[in-house]
Design an enzyme around this catalytic site. Structure first.
Site, PDB file in Angstrom:
ATOM      1  N   CYS A   1       0.856  -1.188   0.000  1.00  0.00           N
ATOM      2  CA  CYS A   1       0.000   0.000   0.000  1.00  0.00           C
ATOM      3  C   CYS A   1       0.889   1.233   0.000  1.00  0.00           C
ATOM      4  O   CYS A   1       1.656   1.459   0.929  1.00  0.00           O
ATOM      5  CB  CYS A   1      -0.900   0.008   1.225  1.00  0.00           C
ATOM      6  N   GLN A   2       0.795   2.029  -1.051  1.00  0.00           N
ATOM      7  CA  GLN A   2       1.608   3.229  -1.169  1.00  0.00           C
ATOM      8  C   GLN A   2       0.725   4.404  -1.574  1.00  0.00           C
ATOM      9  O   GLN A   2      -0.490   4.290  -1.656  1.00  0.00           O
ATOM     10  CB  GLN A   2       2.720   3.010  -2.198  1.00  0.00           C
TER      11      GLN A   2
END
Length: 421
Positions: free
Chosen positions: A82-83
């Site tokens: 998750c970025q």
């Protein structure tokens, strides 16, 4: 219809273990695994050890892979970090921007190969990130780009323990499908999107839910000048399940419907382990550190610029109760920190951390799946992994969908453009 699978961010093979267990004909034709900054690629080596190391296994940075060289597939799977998915300040030229963010590599793979179906896994906070100012923007960006590529999509946040697995691990699963599939057309013929989600969801085949949803809401993805405008202005509160169909989004909060056995830590931990390093009292001060970290606290702290504030957090069970499923396992499971499980050894009653084989069982891998790599890496890769059994459950739904599909060949460019528009 063929059942070829390509796996991105493959880790030690959780998606493959889950689908292979169904014995329903899934054929893995490609897998990519690369751990940035690591001299030894332990996860890839583990994958290759179990599934064979040939030209279809890639140990290359996915950002450097020519996506057109990946073999054709009907299903693309992957669990990706998750970025930040914003393109607004990246010097982006349309959706091609910000190549360092791994979602765009998935997006590029989809565009290059146009699989009929896609199954992705991520942390549940993806639905609300990046925060208050643009709540839900990152997940909205994923849906927006999937729509641009010619796909519909469903998502569900699943707590594995609520369906009988031994870990209270919450993850969001995203299932996308091309608009020319029979499945998309079935959803197109539903009374409304809520009906499609309740009666035709891929997840419901083996992970049933109560028919009543709560906190229902809708929005649309159109009305934006371009993807940068979307990135700058989109905000929406996504609930734990939902569907995107064309431009429309419907979401609500579901309640699991499960009446089977609930597996607990007691069911998966060994009666006794002989590894002295796992017992916390064998290292001076280790028990006291655990007691502090897991205890309730309210402390005055000072920032680097002199600002004083109070930090507070509630207490945790110490040791972890064996009559409940385990908590979410992290990559730091073996270290002295608040999240590490500490249990009483069944035979001696002495406090210890989990053994690597017990961590494999938390993720429903076969015993000793990671045997051969350093102990710290065994914990690390299991913390990065997923609950394989959940993939098997979702796979049952995909199997049913594919059984009703006509043969779908790889798309020619002109057909791709037709689907997109």
């Amino acid at each position: 219809m063929k059942k070829r699978v390509a796996e991105l961010f493959a880790g030690v093979g959780g998606f493959r273990v889950g689908l292979d267990a169904l014995d329903s004909g899934w054929d893995f034709v490609y897998a990519n695994q690369w751990e940035p900054g690591k001299k030894r690629q332990y996860a890839f080596d583990c994958y290759a050890k179990h599934f064979g190391n040939d030209e279809e296994l890639s140990n290359e940075d996915i950002n450097q892979v020519d996506k057109t060289t990946i073999p054709d597939m009907e299903l693309l799977v992957g669990g990706f970090p998750c970025q930040d998915y914003s393109v607004a300040h990246s010097g982006a030229q349309g959706i091609q921007g910000k190549k360092g963010v791994l979602w765009w590599d998935i997006r590029d793979t989809i565009e290059a190969k146009m699989p009929a179906f896609v199954l992705l896994e991520n942390v549940d906070r993806l639905l609300s990130s990046p925060g208050k100012a643009n709540r839900g923007r990152d997940f909205g960006m994923i849906l927006f780009t999937l729509h641009q590529l010619g796909y519909g999509a469903q998502w569900r946040v699943i707590n594995a323990a609520e369906y009988g697995f031994p870990q209270r691990r919450r993850r969001v699963f995203i299932f996308a499908y091309r608009k020319d599939t029979s499945y998309f057309k079935t959803l197109d013929n539903s009374v409304n999107l809520k009906d499609a989600l309740i009666n035709h969801s891929v997840y419901n085949e083996a992970l049933p839910i109560e028919r009543n949803l709560h906190l229902e809401k809708e929005t649309r993805l159109d009305g934006y000048v371009d993807i940068v405008d979307f990135s700058n202005t989109f905000s929406f509160h996504f609930e734990n399940t939902g569907i995107m169909h064309d431009w429309d989004i419907f979401t609500g909060k579901y309640t699991p419907k499960y009446d089977g056995k609930h597996v607990t830590l007691n069911d998966i931990v060994l009666d006794h382990v002989d590894d002295d390093s796992l017992y916390i009292d064998n290292t001076p001060g280790r028990r006291e550190k655990f007691e502090y970290l897991k205890g309730a606290k309210k402390e005055k702290r000072t920032t680097s610029d002199g600002f004083e504030y109070f930090y507070a957090e509630g207490g945790m069970a110490f040791p972890d109760p064996l009559d409940r499923p385990g908590r979410t396992m992290l990559t730091s499971e073996h270290s002295v920190n608040r999240s590490t499980h500490v249990i009483a050894d069944k035979e001696t009653g002495k406090l210890r951390i989990l053994a690597p084989i017990e961590c494999e069982r938390l993720q429903t891998f076969p015993d000793n799946w990671t045997e051969g790599m350093p102990k710290s890496m065994r914990y690390f890769v299991m913390g990065n992994a997923l609950v394989c059994g959940l993939i098997g459950k979702i796979g049952q739904g995909i199997d049913k969908i594919i059984a009703n599909e006509d043969d779908i060949e790889p798309l020619k460019p002109q057909v791709v453009n037709k689907i997109k528009h």
